[in-house]
Design a protein around this motif. Structure first.
Motif: not given
Length: 199
Positions: A172-175, A183-188
């Motif tokens: 998702f965020c490529r990190l 992924c913490p970005q996905q929840n955001y």
């Protein structure tokens, strides 16, 4: 087979049946071709087909060289008997086309293959079979493994060595350090989209 060759010779045939049939077909096709003599001395001709062999493709022109037994269609030099273009060229200058059929197609030559007689085999019960002096043992190492993916036996070189990476990356965020489901970005982003939906 030898008797068949003898019967055909007695009837008066010179060449084998397949070549006779091919020559009949070539004579039929030769009727729809035009011939231009390039050199009577060198026996070279230009033969043009007036009827195309395939729809949509225009008729073609072929060079014929009787002295060197060549035709641009390559059937003459490949099969060693006259193609339709050679038949047309021979008819133009009143040459006997059968002189260009290779001797290998004559019935006299094929009769030599079948003239040897085979002896009568004795009954199977009277055969002297020697006892086996060795035992055949299969090499189990050569047996294919029926299960799983086949193993490659190719020798690897520099192209096969993968560049060292710092582990798997998130889709998702490529990190690095986590996967898509954590992924913490996905929840955001999910929270942002739900809020925008309420407005």
């Amino acid at each position: 087979m030898g008797q068949q060759q003898v019967n055909q010779i007695e009837v008066g045939y010179v060449f084998v049946e397949d070549v006779r049939d091919a020559m009949v077909a070539n004579r039929r096709m030769a009727r729809s071709m035009n011939v231009e003599i390039y050199s009577r001395r060198h026996k070279t001709f230009r033969v043009t087909e007036t009827i195309g062999r395939r729809p949509g493709i225009p008729p073609r022109t072929y060079g014929v060289d009787l002295r060197n037994r060549r035709c641009d269609c390559r059937r003459f030099q490949t099969l060693h008997y006259p193609c339709a273009h050679v038949v047309t060229a021979c008819a133009k200058v009143n040459l006997n086309v059968e002189q260009f059929v290779d001797d290998v197609y004559t019935l006299e030559r094929t009769l030599r293959v079948w003239e040897n007689e085979f002896p009568v085999l004795p009954d199977l019960s009277t055969w002297e079979v020697p006892s086996t002096t060795f035992e055949l043992v299969p090499n189990r190492g050569l047996r294919r493994n029926p299960r799983g993916r086949p193993q490659s036996s190719r020798i690897h070189n520099e192209m096969d060595i993968r560049e060292k990476s710092d582990g798997k990356r998130c889709g998702f965020c490529r990190l690095a350090g986590h996967n898509r489901s954590k992924c913490p970005q996905q929840n955001y982003h999910i929270g942002q989209s739900s809020r925008s939906g309420r407005n």
